[in-house]
Scaffold this active site. Structure first.
Site, PDB file in Angstrom:
ATOM      1  N   GLY A 224      32.870 -58.311  18.496  1.00 56.71           N
ATOM      2  CA  GLY A 224      32.068 -59.530  18.479  1.00 56.71           C
ATOM      3  C   GLY A 224      30.661 -59.408  19.029  1.00 56.71           C
ATOM      4  O   GLY A 224      29.948 -60.407  19.110  1.00 56.71           O
ATOM      5  N   GLU A 265      36.742 -53.263  20.118  1.00 57.05           N
ATOM      6  CA  GLU A 265      36.959 -53.175  18.658  1.00 57.05           C
ATOM      7  C   GLU A 265      35.761 -53.738  17.916  1.00 57.05           C
ATOM      8  O   GLU A 265      35.882 -54.740  17.217  1.00 57.05           O
ATOM      9  CB  GLU A 265      38.145 -54.050  18.251  1.00 57.05           C
ATOM     10  CG  GLU A 265      39.459 -53.667  18.777  1.00 57.05           C
ATOM     11  CD  GLU A 265      40.441 -54.828  18.652  1.00 57.05           C
ATOM     12  OE1 GLU A 265      40.051 -55.933  18.230  1.00 57.05           O
ATOM     13  OE2 GLU A 265      41.593 -54.623  18.985  1.00 57.05           O
ATOM     14  N   PRO A 266      34.603 -53.144  18.039  1.00 53.22           N
ATOM     15  CA  PRO A 266      33.443 -53.698  17.341  1.00 53.22           C
ATOM     16  C   PRO A 266      33.474 -53.383  15.852  1.00 53.22           C
ATOM     17  O   PRO A 266      33.918 -52.298  15.448  1.00 53.22           O
ATOM     18  CB  PRO A 266      32.251 -53.007  18.011  1.00 53.22           C
ATOM     19  CG  PRO A 266      32.804 -51.770  18.607  1.00 53.22           C
ATOM     20  CD  PRO A 266      34.273 -51.937  18.811  1.00 53.22           C
ATOM     21  N   GLY A 267      33.043 -54.327  15.044  1.00 53.78           N
ATOM     22  CA  GLY A 267      32.838 -54.085  13.623  1.00 53.78           C
ATOM     23  C   GLY A 267      31.343 -54.170  13.363  1.00 53.78           C
ATOM     24  O   GLY A 267      30.643 -53.169  13.175  1.00 53.78           O
ATOM     25  N   ARG A 304      28.339 -63.587   2.681  1.00 51.97           N
ATOM     26  CA  ARG A 304      28.138 -64.124   4.035  1.00 51.97           C
ATOM     27  C   ARG A 304      27.240 -65.354   4.096  1.00 51.97           C
ATOM     28  O   ARG A 304      27.548 -66.302   4.825  1.00 51.97           O
ATOM     29  CB  ARG A 304      27.627 -63.025   4.975  1.00 51.97           C
ATOM     30  CG  ARG A 304      28.616 -61.875   5.139  1.00 51.97           C
ATOM     31  CD  ARG A 304      28.152 -60.848   6.147  1.00 51.97           C
ATOM     32  NE  ARG A 304      28.205 -61.351   7.498  1.00 51.97           N
ATOM     33  CZ  ARG A 304      27.146 -61.669   8.221  1.00 51.97           C
ATOM     34  NH1 ARG A 304      25.936 -61.503   7.742  1.00 51.97           N
ATOM     35  NH2 ARG A 304      27.290 -62.137   9.432  1.00 51.97           N
ATOM     36  N   TYR A 308      29.459 -68.220   5.684  1.00 52.08           N
ATOM     37  CA  TYR A 308      29.220 -68.521   7.099  1.00 52.08           C
ATOM     38  C   TYR A 308      27.853 -69.124   7.360  1.00 52.08           C
ATOM     39  O   TYR A 308      27.485 -69.310   8.519  1.00 52.08           O
ATOM     40  CB  TYR A 308      29.260 -67.240   7.941  1.00 52.08           C
ATOM     41  CG  TYR A 308      30.462 -66.359   7.790  1.00 52.08           C
ATOM     42  CD1 TYR A 308      31.724 -66.800   8.183  1.00 52.08           C
ATOM     43  CD2 TYR A 308      30.325 -65.069   7.297  1.00 52.08           C
ATOM     44  CE1 TYR A 308      32.819 -65.962   8.076  1.00 52.08           C
ATOM     45  CE2 TYR A 308      31.421 -64.223   7.192  1.00 52.08           C
ATOM     46  CZ  TYR A 308      32.662 -64.688   7.579  1.00 52.08           C
ATOM     47  OH  TYR A 308      33.736 -63.850   7.478  1.00 52.08           O
ATOM     48  N   CYS A 334      27.746 -67.926 -11.789  1.00 51.16           N
ATOM     49  CA  CYS A 334      27.874 -69.322 -12.174  1.00 51.16           C
ATOM     50  C   CYS A 334      28.660 -70.075 -11.118  1.00 51.16           C
ATOM     51  O   CYS A 334      29.873 -70.314 -11.240  1.00 51.16           O
ATOM     52  CB  CYS A 334      28.509 -69.435 -13.560  1.00 51.16           C
ATOM     53  SG  CYS A 334      27.331 -68.886 -14.805  1.00 51.16           S
ATOM     54  N   GLU A 335      27.942 -70.386 -10.073  1.00 47.68           N
ATOM     55  CA  GLU A 335      28.462 -70.980  -8.840  1.00 47.68           C
ATOM     56  C   GLU A 335      27.212 -71.039  -7.973  1.00 47.68           C
ATOM     57  O   GLU A 335      26.339 -70.203  -8.128  1.00 47.68           O
ATOM     58  CB  GLU A 335      29.471 -70.002  -8.228  1.00 47.68           C
ATOM     59  CG  GLU A 335      30.309 -70.509  -7.100  1.00 47.68           C
ATOM     60  CD  GLU A 335      31.586 -71.183  -7.597  1.00 47.68           C
ATOM     61  OE1 GLU A 335      31.860 -72.277  -7.117  1.00 47.68           O
ATOM     62  OE2 GLU A 335      32.292 -70.634  -8.460  1.00 47.68           O
ATOM     63  N   TYR A 362      30.808 -56.568   6.567  1.00 48.77           N
ATOM     64  CA  TYR A 362      31.306 -57.710   5.790  1.00 48.77           C
ATOM     65  C   TYR A 362      30.450 -57.957   4.546  1.00 48.77           C
ATOM     66  O   TYR A 362      30.267 -59.089   4.120  1.00 48.77           O
ATOM     67  CB  TYR A 362      31.408 -58.974   6.672  1.00 48.77           C
ATOM     68  CG  TYR A 362      32.119 -58.693   7.971  1.00 48.77           C
ATOM     69  CD1 TYR A 362      33.480 -58.426   7.972  1.00 48.77           C
ATOM     70  CD2 TYR A 362      31.437 -58.620   9.184  1.00 48.77           C
ATOM     71  CE1 TYR A 362      34.156 -58.112   9.149  1.00 48.77           C
ATOM     72  CE2 TYR A 362      32.094 -58.314  10.360  1.00 48.77           C
ATOM     73  CZ  TYR A 362      33.453 -58.060  10.337  1.00 48.77           C
ATOM     74  OH  TYR A 362      34.119 -57.745  11.495  1.00 48.77           O
TER      75      TYR A 362
HETATM   76  C1  LIG Z   1      37.124 -58.740  12.935  1.00 44.47           C
HETATM   77  C2  LIG Z   1      37.707 -58.238  14.181  1.00 44.47           C
HETATM   78  C3  LIG Z   1      36.926 -57.485  15.070  1.00 44.47           C
HETATM   79  C4  LIG Z   1      35.458 -57.183  14.846  1.00 44.47           C
HETATM   80  O1  LIG Z   1      34.629 -58.276  14.983  1.00 44.47           O
HETATM   81  P1  LIG Z   1      33.025 -58.052  14.930  1.00 44.47           P
HETATM   82  O2  LIG Z   1      32.450 -59.406  15.107  1.00 44.47           O
HETATM   83  O3  LIG Z   1      32.714 -57.472  13.603  1.00 44.47           O
HETATM   84  O4  LIG Z   1      32.689 -57.112  16.037  1.00 44.47           O
HETATM   85  C5  LIG Z   1      37.542 -56.980  16.200  1.00 44.47           C
HETATM   86  N1  LIG Z   1      38.849 -57.214  16.458  1.00 44.47           N
HETATM   87  C6  LIG Z   1      39.621 -57.936  15.619  1.00 44.47           C
HETATM   88  C7  LIG Z   1      41.050 -58.127  15.952  1.00 44.47           C
HETATM   89  C8  LIG Z   1      39.075 -58.474  14.467  1.00 44.47           C
HETATM   90  O5  LIG Z   1      39.860 -59.194  13.663  1.00 44.47           O
END
Ligand SMILES: *Cc1c(COP(=O)(O)O)cnc(C)c1O
Length: 406
Positions: A224, A265-267, A304, A308, A334-335, A362
């Site tokens: 996050g 757990e960063p994405g 996105r 969002y 077409c949306e 994403y």
């Molecule tokens: C999506 C998700 C993340 C990553 O979130 P980011 O905002 O991309 O860092 C981490 N942990 C879990 C369980 C998730 O579902």
């Protein structure tokens, strides 16, 4: 080169000529930078990064992550298979399901992944099925509201994710009944969190609950972290966040009586800024109300903004010095698929190449075949070399699973 971009305009042009548009381009150097920044901010603790690969499952990117010592968090068996294909061993994989059929959890456990249990019924099933023979983590919901907007908050009391900390007694009762081996507590509070305080507030909830679990090895504080979307954006100050969380975590470990591992757990933090979606302006529509720039892409490739209300900075690669005009930048689906409203850009002419920033997380993973359109190709630039790491779809990709091909 624009201050938010790490790729210069001639290279964007060259890649778009070579591979066509729309095109996803990833800068591996940015992935390396982000991993390094996160590692550097947590020198004082045994910190492990579990890349939340739902952000981007391109195998080349996942391999790059692995080469940097980053492990992986998956949310489905599909992601699990991709992680294995990228060379991860099952012990490096955490499975964080959200209300999935228990058969999926069984598959993940049997494949050797570690599971974050996210509901009381799953905990009960886990106990009945495995007793003390398989360790697991528990995903707690800290009842803390944090994140960029309500759709991407996951830790508040109305969120579907995890087991409410208010149910701690019920959790402990099940753990005791089945002699479950709980090796970690997990939480993921939301996305786009920039304040250390929000993380710490949720962490404190976990630290308090953790004192009631004697066998912990891991505290997992989820992902996050916020990244920059605009030049003037406030982002997570990783150095500060690292110091604050390290302090809180070390204090917790002292209370707990043992040094634990700290997982994140960063994405988005790892891959958002590395990615660009290159598109071409197709039609400039001078409507009495406003001017629309149509591009050769849409919410089928980057959802996105529509999903969002996310902001993606846009560069006019072909005409960076053009006279500023205000546009709505829209897609060809077409949306209603608006990428940007009332956006001031250097004059856009038909055929101009535009780059959407922050398209690494994403972006492609949320893309679809809607309107029976092909998904873009992907290129990874790393150590000075650009490599095509996914080809553009063809008609075959659209038809692959249809059975009534006369
Ligand atoms: C999506 C998700 C993340 C990553 O979130 P980011 O905002 O991309 O860092 C981490 N942990 C879990 C369980 C998730 O579902």
């Amino acid at each position: 080169m624009h201050p938010l971009s790490t790729i210069n305009n001639p290279l964007f042009e060259e890649l778009s000529q070579q591979y066509g548009t729309p095109l996803y381009v990833y800068d591996g150097g940015i992935v390396r930078r982000q991993v390094h920044n996160l590692q550097a901010a947590f020198q004082g603790v045994d910190m492990h990064i579990k890349y939340a690969c739902k952000a981007n499952t391109n195998l080349a990117l996942m391999r790059l992550m692995r080469s940097l010592g980053v492990e992986v968090d998956v949310v489905s068996m599909g992601e699990m298979h991709m992680a294995l294909l990228a060379g991860y061993s099952p012990r490096q994989i955490t499975f964080t399901p959200s209300g999935v059929p228990f058969g999926e959890v069984r598959e993940a456990v049997e494949a050797g992944a570690t599971v974050n249990v996210d509901s009381l019924p799953l905990l009960e099933w886990f106990g009945q099925t495995y007793g003390s023979s398989k360790p697991c983590l528990i995903r707690l919901k800290p009842n803390v509201a944090a994140g960029g907007n309500f759709k991407i908050m996951t830790g508040h009391s109305d969120s579907k994710f995890g087991i409410s900390v208010d149910l701690l007694d019920e959790i402990l009762e099940i753990v005791k009944r089945y002699d479950l081996k709980i090796i970690g507590l997990h939480q993921h509070t939301g996305s786009d969190i920039k304040e250390a305080e929000a993380f710490l507030q949720a962490a404190e909830v976990i630290f308090k609950a953790a004192l009631r679990f004697p066998d912990l090895q891991i505290i997992d504080l989820g992902g996050g972290f916020k990244v920059a979307y605009k030049p003037e954006d406030a982002v997570t100050d990783m150095q500060h966040l690292g110091q604050e969380i390290t302090k809180g975590f070390q204090e917790f470990c002292k209370n707990y009586g043992r040094e634990l591992q700290l997982w994140f757990e960063p994405g988005k933090y790892l891959v958002s800024e590395c990615g660009y979606l290159l598109v071409r302006a197709t039609v400039i529509k001078e409507d009495p109300a406003r001017t629309f720039v149509h591009v050769d892409s849409g919410l089928n490739h980057l959802i996105r903004p529509m999903m969002y209300g996310a902001y993606h900075h846009i560069l006019n690669v072909s005409n960076p010095e053009g006279v500023p005009h205000t546009y709505n930048v829209v897609g060809y689906i077409c949306e209603t698929d608006t990428f940007a409203t009332d956006r001031t850009l250097p004059e856009v002419r038909p055929g101009d190449l535009l780059a959407f920033l922050n398209a690494g997380a994403y972006g492609f993973t949320m893309s679809s075949h809607y309107n029976a359109r092909y998904r873009p190709a992907e290129v990874l630039i790393d150590e000075g070399k650009a490599t095509l790491v996914r080809r553009r779809d063809t008609l075959d990709d659209l038809l692959r699973s249809q059975l009534d091909l006369a």
